[in-house]
Structures are given as C-alpha cells and as structure tokens.
Design an enzyme around this catalytic site. Structure first.
Site, PDB file in Angstrom:
ATOM      1  N   SER A  82       0.833  -1.164  -0.048  1.00 24.84           N
ATOM      2  CA  SER A  82      -0.053   0.008  -0.126  1.00 24.84           C
ATOM      3  C   SER A  82       0.779   1.284   0.018  1.00 24.84           C
ATOM      4  O   SER A  82       1.974   1.239   0.608  1.00 24.84           O
ATOM      5  CB  SER A  82      -1.001   0.232   1.097  1.00 24.84           C
ATOM      6  OG  SER A  82      -1.692  -1.113   1.219  1.00 24.84           O
TER       7      SER A  82
HETATM    8  N1  SAH Z   1      -0.964  -4.510   3.819  1.00 27.17           N
HETATM    9  C1  SAH Z   1      -0.117  -5.076   2.591  1.00 27.17           C
HETATM   10  C2  SAH Z   1      -1.299  -4.871   1.721  1.00 27.17           C
HETATM   11  C3  SAH Z   1      -1.150  -6.189   0.635  1.00 27.17           C
HETATM   12  S1  SAH Z   1      -2.306  -6.080  -0.761  1.00 27.17           S
HETATM   13  C4  SAH Z   1       1.051  -4.492   2.018  1.00 27.17           C
HETATM   14  O1  SAH Z   1       1.165  -3.285   2.308  1.00 27.17           O
HETATM   15  O2  SAH Z   1       1.912  -4.977   1.730  1.00 27.17           O
HETATM   16  C5  SAH Z   1      -3.565  -6.961   0.056  1.00 27.17           C
HETATM   17  C6  SAH Z   1      -3.284  -8.476   0.584  1.00 27.17           C
HETATM   18  O3  SAH Z   1      -4.306  -9.333   0.883  1.00 27.17           O
HETATM   19  C7  SAH Z   1      -2.559  -9.560  -0.622  1.00 27.17           C
HETATM   20  O4  SAH Z   1      -1.290  -9.887   0.081  1.00 27.17           O
HETATM   21  C8  SAH Z   1      -3.629 -10.401  -0.820  1.00 27.17           C
HETATM   22  O5  SAH Z   1      -2.938 -11.846  -1.083  1.00 27.17           O
HETATM   23  C9  SAH Z   1      -4.198 -10.513   0.527  1.00 27.17           C
HETATM   24  N2  SAH Z   1      -5.618 -11.037   0.844  1.00 27.17           N
HETATM   25  C10 SAH Z   1      -6.465 -11.123  -0.230  1.00 27.17           C
HETATM   26  N3  SAH Z   1      -7.736 -11.755   0.098  1.00 27.17           N
HETATM   27  C11 SAH Z   1      -7.312 -12.384   1.298  1.00 27.17           C
HETATM   28  C12 SAH Z   1      -8.037 -13.323   2.053  1.00 27.17           C
HETATM   29  N4  SAH Z   1      -9.274 -13.580   1.700  1.00 27.17           N
HETATM   30  N5  SAH Z   1      -7.315 -13.705   3.247  1.00 27.17           N
HETATM   31  C13 SAH Z   1      -6.018 -13.079   3.582  1.00 27.17           C
HETATM   32  N6  SAH Z   1      -5.380 -12.178   2.770  1.00 27.17           N
HETATM   33  C14 SAH Z   1      -6.100 -12.076   1.552  1.00 27.17           C
END
Ligand code: SAH
Length: 221
Positions: A70
């Site tokens: 993010s």
């Molecule tokens: N806060 C993280 C955001 C990553 S993007 C950062 O800054 O790196 C969102 C993340 O949510 C991804 O890694 C994706 O794999 C995860 N995600 C999506 N659906 C999910 C679910 N049902 N359970 C757990 N993680 C999930």
C-alpha cells in the site's frame, strides 16, 4: 542482516524517510505516533531490492503474485484511524502482503495478528519481521474471510488491506463491542475506505475516502 542495507543509503536513507514524513504531514497525517513509527521503519526492506529506491515515493508498488504494498499515505491514514476511539490493545489485519503495514501496527498496538492467503508472501513477511526483531505479531497462512483461526478471539480493531463488497460475517463476530474495523469497501462501481464501528445495536458505517485496493479473494492460493 547487512547493516548498510538496514540503514539505507541514497534513496533509502533516513533523509529520504524524513522527506516522506514531511509529505505525510502536509497530507493531513497528524498523529505523532504514526509519524514516528513510519520515520523509523525501513520501508525499503519490504520491497524487492530492484524497487528499493522507490520505496519512499507516495505510491503503491508491486510485491509479486499480483499484489501491491500500500501507498505510504494509505498506511498512515488507516493506522491513524485505528488509533481513534480510545484505547485498543489488539488488532487483526487481513492481508499481510509484504508485512509493512503489519510492522507499523506492531509499534502502535500491544498485540498484532495478521493473516495472508498467499503462502510465499506470508513466509517472506515472517522473515522480514524477524529480521527487524518485531515479536508482538502472530502471522497465519489462512483465508481471512474466515477471520482469525481461533473463533473465540475478539479484537479491538480489524484492518483489511484488500477490498470487499460485503463485510465477512466471521470478522463481525471477532470484533468486540465498541471495536472498530477499517477496510476498502467496493460498491461494484468504486472503492471507499470505510470505518465500521460495532455498537450494541449493530454496525455504524462512516465513509472516509476513495481508494484503490486489490480485491479480497476467497480460499488459499
Ligand atoms: N498491507 C499489505 C497489502 C497487500 S495487498 C502491504 O502493504 O503489503 C492485499 C493483500 O491481501 C494481498 O497480499 C492478498 O494476497 C491478501 N488477501 C486477499 N484476500 C485475502 C484473504 N481472503 N485472506 C487473507 N489475505 C488476503
């Protein structure tokens, strides 16, 4: 860890990080606790080395597997919102990703729980947090739609870093009364960062701002 890489040089140095903090202040981030932790945590260690020089730009960056880290402003803003509404000890994060938001939360809350559905990202985040000697975080490789694997847990705060069009029932169950949840809510047309507060009578909903997150996906990858 190599201490040069840890401290950063040039575009990954403390000075670059200080510039980011000034930008965040100009954008309306005022909570000193959030600014202090983001000034300290080496964000460049959470992205691929080839992208490290861009880690302090106010932009989302790819972290592999079709996912993104993010944008700093969003991390700061969501953290600031989570700190409102009185004292909170525990926070559950859905979507660990690279672990940067997790690391920020670890300085702001006593206990952090974070789940991720892509095993490689989960493992990488685990290694990075250990390198930074962050120990008040529990990570799980599981589907966040089902909430934290122990259903009896109740959290003061929940943060979701992937967009959904319906708040998963398991998460509502795991939010304590008076607790607050922040997530990007997808109307099918656009996404709005939204704060949900669990009251005795149900759920209060407050839209915050337009955002663009990757979608919440069901099941394990
Ligand atoms: N806060 C993280 C955001 C990553 S993007 C950062 O800054 O790196 C969102 C993340 O949510 C991804 O890694 C994706 O794999 C995860 N995600 C999506 N659906 C999910 C679910 N049902 N359970 C757990 N993680 C999930």
């Amino acid at each position: 860890m190599n201490s040069m890489r840890h401290q950063g040089i040039g575009m990954t140095s403390q000075r670059t990080r200080d510039r980011l903090i000034r930008r965040l202040q100009e954008q309306g981030i005022h909570d000193e606790r959030v600014l202090e932790v983001m000034r300290r945590i080496p964000r460049h260690l959470f992205v691929d080395e080839a992208l490290a020089h861009r880690a302090y730009e106010d932009t989302a960056l790819p972290i592999g597997y079709g996912q993104t880290i993010s944008q700093p402003f969003i991390v700061a803003h969501m953290s600031q919102v989570l700190l409102e509404d009185g004292p909170a000890n525990s926070v559950l994060e859905i979507g660990t990703g690279c672990g940067y938001q997790t690391a920020v939360l670890a300085s702001l809350f006593a206990q952090v729980y974070s789940v991720e559905r892509i095993e490689a990202l989960h493992q990488q985040a685990r290694e990075r947090l250990a390198e930074l000697e962050i120990y008040n975080v529990q990570l799980r490789y599981c589907d966040g739609i089902e909430g934290w694997p122990n259903p009896s847990y109740r959290f003061d705060r929940i943060i979701m870093t992937a967009a959904c069009s319906e708040v998963p029932e398991a998460l509502l169950q795991q939010l304590r009364e008076g607790g607050m949840m922040v997530l990007p809510f997808d109307s099918g047309y656009d996404q709005t960062l939204t704060r949900f507060t669990r009251t005795r009578d149900g759920l209060e909903r407050e839209p915050l701002e337009k955002v663009a997150f990757v979608p919440l996906l069901p099941g394990l990858d």
